[in-house]
Design an enzyme around this catalytic site. Structure first.
Site, mmCIF file in Angstrom:
data_model
loop_
_atom_site.group_PDB
_atom_site.id
_atom_site.type_symbol
_atom_site.label_atom_id
_atom_site.label_comp_id
_atom_site.label_asym_id
_atom_site.label_seq_id
_atom_site.Cartn_x
_atom_site.Cartn_y
_atom_site.Cartn_z
ATOM 1 N N MET A 95 0.826 -1.213 0.000
ATOM 2 C CA MET A 95 0.000 0.000 0.000
ATOM 3 C C MET A 95 0.854 1.255 0.000
ATOM 4 O O MET A 95 0.778 2.050 0.927
ATOM 5 C CB MET A 95 -0.923 -0.004 1.212
ATOM 6 C CG MET A 95 -1.908 -1.154 1.211
ATOM 7 S SD MET A 95 -3.076 -1.068 2.573
ATOM 8 C CE MET A 95 -4.209 0.174 2.026
ATOM 9 N N ASP A 96 1.687 1.409 -0.992
ATOM 10 C CA ASP A 96 2.423 2.677 -0.972
ATOM 11 C C ASP A 96 2.042 3.541 -2.160
ATOM 12 O O ASP A 96 1.152 3.204 -2.929
ATOM 13 C CB ASP A 96 3.932 2.480 -0.808
ATOM 14 C CG ASP A 96 4.594 1.921 -2.043
ATOM 15 O OD1 ASP A 96 3.884 1.622 -2.998
ATOM 16 O OD2 ASP A 96 5.827 1.800 -2.044
#
Ligand SMILES: CC(C)=CCC/C(C)=C/CC/C(C)=C/COP(=O)(O)OP(=O)(O)O
Length: 232
Positions: free
Chosen positions: A53-54
């Site tokens: 989740m970046d």
């Protein structure tokens, strides 16, 4: 940035053993299997999809928004992605949400993220009951209320079997992950000339990969085609 991969069979049982088995028994919550987009073959679909989740801060920066807006938007993307995985009959979804290295971020951001975890676990409770939430190996660093809530979700949804959602919080490539390769501490900062989370490198070594280097938030929108220049 998202990374899709499937693990070879020998890793499946270990991974499953390390997770909570959850399912959705309630008819009203059961979604229909979706048609796969053209060119995708059901038999070749991975059983396990992992996502990092970046890209949240970059997404927010590009729009002149605060970092927190990027993280909030990521939760919405997660909901869509999990729903899609469910419809595509993917069995396990792992999200690498917060690494041990993330603790050194500004205090305000860390406490925002911890409260976001708690808020979204609560607001998505009904949805998550269909999925699995993996309790971190060492959750002592997490606020007590979050630990308590994770345990509650685990207990409430223990009979679920449809899809497992593994949320990795405070993960590190220093921990002896169940799917670590025998090569031991194999942290790499770069895969194929691109940055990657060290913890995924073990999986990269072990698994068959389908790469999709896209900003987390842009996954739903970006048309298929060559990679954009803003990816890394
Ligand atoms: C319930 C649940 C799973 C909630 C998810 C909460 C959430 C959004 C976690 C991601 C936090 C994080 C450190 C993202 C990294 O992007 P970044 O800030 O490093 O962005 P950048 O790559 O643009 O710098």
């Amino acid at each position: 940035m998202g990374l899709l991969y499937s693990l070879p069979k020998r890793y499946h049982y270990k991974l499953q053993a390390a997770t909570t088995d959850l399912s959705g028994g309630r008819a009203s919550l059961v979604e229909k299997e979706a048609e796969l987009p053209e060119g995708m073959n059901r038999e070749l679909m991975p059983k396990h999809v992992a996502m990092i989740m970046d890209g949240n801060r970059r997404w927010a920066r590009q729009r002149g928004l605060r970092t927190s807006a990027g993280h909030e938007a990521a939760v919405k993307s997660l909901r869509k992605m999990v729903k899609l995985c469910r419809q595509w009959v993917i069995q396990v979804v792992t999200v690498f949400a917060f690494s041990s290295e993330n603790w050194i971020r500004p205090k305000m951001e860390v406490s925002f993220l911890l409260s976001l975890f708690e808020r979204s676990f609560k607001s998505e409770m009904e949805c998550y009951l269909r999925y699995g939430i993996r309790v971190p190996r060492d959750s002592s660093q997490l606020p007590t209320s979050l630990q308590k809530f994770i345990n509650e979700v685990k207990e409430t949804s223990k009979n679920n079997t449809r899809l497992q959602l593994i949320v990795a919080i405070s993960y590190s490539d220093k921990y002896p992950l169940s799917h670590r390769t025998p090569s031991g501490d194999s942290r790499l900062g770069d895969v194929c000339g691109r940055r990657s989370s060290g913890v995924l490198v073990d999986v990269v070594e072990a698994g068959t990969l389908v790469w999709r280097w896209v900003f987390w938030k842009q996954q739903q929108r970006r048309p298929r085609g060559p990679r954009g220049k803003d990816e890394r």
